[in-house]
Design a protein around this motif. Sequence first.
Motif, PDB file in Angstrom:
ATOM      1  N   ILE A  97       0.823  -1.215   0.000  1.00  0.00           N
ATOM      2  CA  ILE A  97       0.000   0.000   0.000  1.00  0.00           C
ATOM      3  C   ILE A  97       0.856   1.264   0.000  1.00  0.00           C
ATOM      4  O   ILE A  97       0.545   2.243  -0.694  1.00  0.00           O
ATOM      5  CB  ILE A  97      -0.998   0.005   1.190  1.00  0.00           C
ATOM      6  CG1 ILE A  97      -2.006   1.158   0.999  1.00  0.00           C
ATOM      7  CG2 ILE A  97      -0.286   0.090   2.533  1.00  0.00           C
ATOM      8  CD1 ILE A  97      -3.194   1.071   1.948  1.00  0.00           C
ATOM      9  N   PHE A  98       1.980   1.247   0.746  1.00  0.00           N
ATOM     10  CA  PHE A  98       2.810   2.453   0.787  1.00  0.00           C
ATOM     11  C   PHE A  98       3.618   2.627  -0.498  1.00  0.00           C
ATOM     12  O   PHE A  98       3.895   3.759  -0.907  1.00  0.00           O
ATOM     13  CB  PHE A  98       3.723   2.440   2.014  1.00  0.00           C
ATOM     14  CG  PHE A  98       2.986   2.691   3.307  1.00  0.00           C
ATOM     15  CD1 PHE A  98       2.112   3.758   3.417  1.00  0.00           C
ATOM     16  CD2 PHE A  98       3.156   1.858   4.402  1.00  0.00           C
ATOM     17  CE1 PHE A  98       1.415   3.997   4.597  1.00  0.00           C
ATOM     18  CE2 PHE A  98       2.469   2.091   5.591  1.00  0.00           C
ATOM     19  CZ  PHE A  98       1.599   3.159   5.677  1.00  0.00           C
ATOM     20  N   ILE A  99       3.969   1.545  -1.145  1.00  0.00           N
ATOM     21  CA  ILE A  99       4.660   1.643  -2.440  1.00  0.00           C
ATOM     22  C   ILE A  99       3.714   2.211  -3.491  1.00  0.00           C
ATOM     23  O   ILE A  99       4.086   3.093  -4.279  1.00  0.00           O
ATOM     24  CB  ILE A  99       5.204   0.263  -2.874  1.00  0.00           C
ATOM     25  CG1 ILE A  99       6.408  -0.116  -2.015  1.00  0.00           C
ATOM     26  CG2 ILE A  99       5.605   0.286  -4.358  1.00  0.00           C
ATOM     27  CD1 ILE A  99       7.604   0.831  -2.134  1.00  0.00           C
ATOM     28  N   VAL A 100       2.468   1.731  -3.504  1.00  0.00           N
ATOM     29  CA  VAL A 100       1.483   2.264  -4.454  1.00  0.00           C
ATOM     30  C   VAL A 100       1.256   3.750  -4.185  1.00  0.00           C
ATOM     31  O   VAL A 100       1.169   4.560  -5.124  1.00  0.00           O
ATOM     32  CB  VAL A 100       0.149   1.483  -4.361  1.00  0.00           C
ATOM     33  CG1 VAL A 100      -0.928   2.155  -5.194  1.00  0.00           C
ATOM     34  CG2 VAL A 100       0.349   0.043  -4.818  1.00  0.00           C
ATOM     35  N   MET A 101       1.184   4.095  -2.911  1.00  0.00           N
ATOM     36  CA  MET A 101       0.970   5.494  -2.545  1.00  0.00           C
ATOM     37  C   MET A 101       2.136   6.368  -3.008  1.00  0.00           C
ATOM     38  O   MET A 101       1.961   7.466  -3.528  1.00  0.00           O
ATOM     39  CB  MET A 101       0.806   5.599  -1.018  1.00  0.00           C
ATOM     40  CG  MET A 101      -0.022   6.770  -0.548  1.00  0.00           C
ATOM     41  SD  MET A 101      -0.256   6.747   1.252  1.00  0.00           S
ATOM     42  CE  MET A 101      -1.285   5.313   1.452  1.00  0.00           C
ATOM     43  N   MET A 102       3.358   5.844  -2.833  1.00  0.00           N
ATOM     44  CA  MET A 102       4.542   6.636  -3.131  1.00  0.00           C
ATOM     45  C   MET A 102       4.837   6.738  -4.617  1.00  0.00           C
ATOM     46  O   MET A 102       5.426   7.718  -5.067  1.00  0.00           O
ATOM     47  CB  MET A 102       5.758   6.025  -2.416  1.00  0.00           C
ATOM     48  CG  MET A 102       7.015   6.870  -2.525  1.00  0.00           C
ATOM     49  SD  MET A 102       8.431   6.100  -1.726  1.00  0.00           S
ATOM     50  CE  MET A 102       7.876   5.951  -0.062  1.00  0.00           C
ATOM     51  N   TRP A 103       4.409   5.744  -5.403  1.00  0.00           N
ATOM     52  CA  TRP A 103       4.773   5.735  -6.819  1.00  0.00           C
ATOM     53  C   TRP A 103       3.598   5.982  -7.768  1.00  0.00           C
ATOM     54  O   TRP A 103       3.705   5.773  -8.978  1.00  0.00           O
ATOM     55  CB  TRP A 103       5.468   4.425  -7.169  1.00  0.00           C
ATOM     56  CG  TRP A 103       6.858   4.379  -6.610  1.00  0.00           C
ATOM     57  CD1 TRP A 103       7.275   3.764  -5.464  1.00  0.00           C
ATOM     58  CD2 TRP A 103       8.016   4.996  -7.157  1.00  0.00           C
ATOM     59  NE1 TRP A 103       8.610   3.963  -5.256  1.00  0.00           N
ATOM     60  CE2 TRP A 103       9.108   4.715  -6.284  1.00  0.00           C
ATOM     61  CE3 TRP A 103       8.267   5.765  -8.294  1.00  0.00           C
ATOM     62  CZ2 TRP A 103      10.389   5.178  -6.521  1.00  0.00           C
ATOM     63  CZ3 TRP A 103       9.551   6.231  -8.527  1.00  0.00           C
ATOM     64  CH2 TRP A 103      10.596   5.936  -7.650  1.00  0.00           C
TER      65      TRP A 103
ATOM     66  N   GLU B 192       4.060  -4.642  -9.379  1.00  0.00           N
ATOM     67  CA  GLU B 192       4.612  -5.667  -8.495  1.00  0.00           C
ATOM     68  C   GLU B 192       3.942  -5.620  -7.119  1.00  0.00           C
ATOM     69  O   GLU B 192       3.642  -6.661  -6.519  1.00  0.00           O
ATOM     70  CB  GLU B 192       6.127  -5.444  -8.346  1.00  0.00           C
ATOM     71  CG  GLU B 192       6.812  -6.406  -7.395  1.00  0.00           C
ATOM     72  CD  GLU B 192       8.235  -5.970  -7.090  1.00  0.00           C
ATOM     73  OE1 GLU B 192       8.796  -6.477  -6.103  1.00  0.00           O
ATOM     74  OE2 GLU B 192       8.789  -5.119  -7.822  1.00  0.00           O
ATOM     75  N   ALA B 193       3.667  -4.404  -6.627  1.00  0.00           N
ATOM     76  CA  ALA B 193       3.030  -4.246  -5.314  1.00  0.00           C
ATOM     77  C   ALA B 193       1.600  -4.782  -5.329  1.00  0.00           C
ATOM     78  O   ALA B 193       1.152  -5.427  -4.365  1.00  0.00           O
ATOM     79  CB  ALA B 193       3.040  -2.774  -4.905  1.00  0.00           C
ATOM     80  N   PHE B 194       0.850  -4.519  -6.413  1.00  0.00           N
ATOM     81  CA  PHE B 194      -0.518  -5.042  -6.525  1.00  0.00           C
ATOM     82  C   PHE B 194      -0.515  -6.577  -6.520  1.00  0.00           C
ATOM     83  O   PHE B 194      -1.337  -7.213  -5.855  1.00  0.00           O
ATOM     84  CB  PHE B 194      -1.187  -4.532  -7.803  1.00  0.00           C
ATOM     85  CG  PHE B 194      -1.696  -3.122  -7.712  1.00  0.00           C
ATOM     86  CD1 PHE B 194      -2.490  -2.722  -6.642  1.00  0.00           C
ATOM     87  CD2 PHE B 194      -1.398  -2.192  -8.699  1.00  0.00           C
ATOM     88  CE1 PHE B 194      -2.969  -1.416  -6.556  1.00  0.00           C
ATOM     89  CE2 PHE B 194      -1.870  -0.881  -8.618  1.00  0.00           C
ATOM     90  CZ  PHE B 194      -2.653  -0.500  -7.548  1.00  0.00           C
ATOM     91  N   ILE B 195       0.403  -7.169  -7.297  1.00  0.00           N
ATOM     92  CA  ILE B 195       0.495  -8.631  -7.367  1.00  0.00           C
ATOM     93  C   ILE B 195       0.863  -9.204  -6.005  1.00  0.00           C
ATOM     94  O   ILE B 195       0.321 -10.222  -5.561  1.00  0.00           O
ATOM     95  CB  ILE B 195       1.530  -9.047  -8.437  1.00  0.00           C
ATOM     96  CG1 ILE B 195       1.039  -8.625  -9.830  1.00  0.00           C
ATOM     97  CG2 ILE B 195       1.809 -10.539  -8.383  1.00  0.00           C
ATOM     98  CD1 ILE B 195       2.068  -8.810 -10.936  1.00  0.00           C
TER      99      ILE B 195
ATOM    100  N   GLU C 271      -1.366 -11.891  -3.797  1.00  0.00           N
ATOM    101  CA  GLU C 271      -0.807 -13.166  -3.330  1.00  0.00           C
ATOM    102  C   GLU C 271      -0.891 -13.281  -1.817  1.00  0.00           C
ATOM    103  O   GLU C 271      -1.168 -14.367  -1.280  1.00  0.00           O
ATOM    104  CB  GLU C 271       0.643 -13.308  -3.809  1.00  0.00           C
ATOM    105  CG  GLU C 271       0.760 -13.511  -5.318  1.00  0.00           C
ATOM    106  CD  GLU C 271       2.200 -13.507  -5.793  1.00  0.00           C
ATOM    107  OE1 GLU C 271       3.086 -13.142  -4.977  1.00  0.00           O
ATOM    108  OE2 GLU C 271       2.440 -13.850  -6.972  1.00  0.00           O
ATOM    109  N   TYR C 272      -0.651 -12.184  -1.123  1.00  0.00           N
ATOM    110  CA  TYR C 272      -0.709 -12.196   0.343  1.00  0.00           C
ATOM    111  C   TYR C 272      -2.123 -12.529   0.823  1.00  0.00           C
ATOM    112  O   TYR C 272      -2.313 -13.369   1.719  1.00  0.00           O
ATOM    113  CB  TYR C 272      -0.278 -10.829   0.896  1.00  0.00           C
ATOM    114  CG  TYR C 272      -0.553 -10.665   2.372  1.00  0.00           C
ATOM    115  CD1 TYR C 272       0.321 -11.183   3.323  1.00  0.00           C
ATOM    116  CD2 TYR C 272      -1.700 -10.002   2.817  1.00  0.00           C
ATOM    117  CE1 TYR C 272       0.067 -11.061   4.685  1.00  0.00           C
ATOM    118  CE2 TYR C 272      -1.965  -9.861   4.173  1.00  0.00           C
ATOM    119  CZ  TYR C 272      -1.074 -10.388   5.100  1.00  0.00           C
ATOM    120  OH  TYR C 272      -1.344 -10.262   6.444  1.00  0.00           O
TER     121      TYR C 272
END
Length: 424
Positions: A207-213, A277-280, A284-285
């Motif tokens: 979630i934080f990677i999606v937010m940041m990018w 990659e973060a969504f995938i 998976e999680y």
Amino acid sequence: MAVERRKDDKGRVLKDGEHQRTNGTYEYKWRDKRGKRHSIYAKSLDELRDKEIDVLRDALDGIRADKNDLSINDLYYRWVQLKKGLKLNTFQNYKYMYTQFVKPDFGEMHIVDLKRSDVRAFYNYLADTQHVKANTIDNIHTVLHQVLELGVEDEYLRYNPSDNALKELKRAHNADSEKRRALTVPEQELFEQYLSKNGKYHRWYPIFIVMMWTGMRVGEIVGLRWCDIDLEEETISVNHTLVYFDKGGSERCGFAVNTPKTKAGERIIPMLPKVKEAFIMEKEYQKECEITCEATVDGYTDFIFINRFGGVQHQGTLNKALRRIIRDCNYEVLDNAKDKEVVTLPRFSNHSLRHTFTTRMCEAGVNIKAMQDILGHADAETTLQIYTDATKELKKSEMINFEDYFKAQRLVKFKMNKMEGENE
């Protein structure tokens, strides 16, 4: 036959509507344009006639005569009944701001006594005595200005006393306001590396990677559904936002889905490889932990970022998680530090990640129009302001690098001259 005019006890002729009362005071009676009777009183005839001039001026300007007993709160109650076209959470926030800050004291003031300086003094009191932040006072001003504007529309006020009242306060407190700053590149790298490691905070990586990018607002992030993203086309459709607010009544606090405030807020943004990659990773999680979305908000469901109970994520929960991540990351860095020059994380919030993404775009030289479209800014000035702040910092760092370059050149030249001298 001449009509004998009425006189007071001093022999002065009284005009139509003027009367001397039995106790020696004076009264002036008149009817407004609606036919309603009104009276004003004074201890002397001169004072009464000064008041009559105010009555005449109000009549010429179309100001209602029944304003004398009307308070700001009375206007507010009328505004609440009439205000339409606002999203429920926005309207609830306006009402909260008014009842919390204006209603208890300032709201009791009669509008007939209200001056521009009173509004300015009220804002200064909130800032200097109550230590209310400038952004909060801005929100208070938004609703108070609308309430007083209703007084102008209904002919109780000649002008809106809150016009331009906030500009002076902002100018006076501009130096005191702390600007939200973006993470530097080393800080951003540290934050990403810390989250990417397997551990108790790795859960928050997607979630934080999606937010940041992506530069998306936090409400847009937590409101994303799987149908809003296209992993093959690598695009994200931003068409709504998830909000949490006090709904009032028996429901109290809860979530709601809002459509964008402006057309610019509805947009398609590109999905960078790191975001894909973060969504995938998130998918998976959830599959591995057998977590499924159990939440439905205003007909919307299948949200991407959910908690362990299948509910939508709360912005406050994300900010609390950030504070813990920052704390533990800095402890780890300082515990392992072998020298004094180490990078640590500053305190920042969800919105700082949006600002960080914008700053990285500026540093990469992304076109202003493209930035505006990606960020969903309706006003280009907002984008330009962020761009100006970001490039100011970039120019400063570039000048430092420029200076360091010449220092290194002088050092190399000095060493070469020294070697030549030794060889001779």
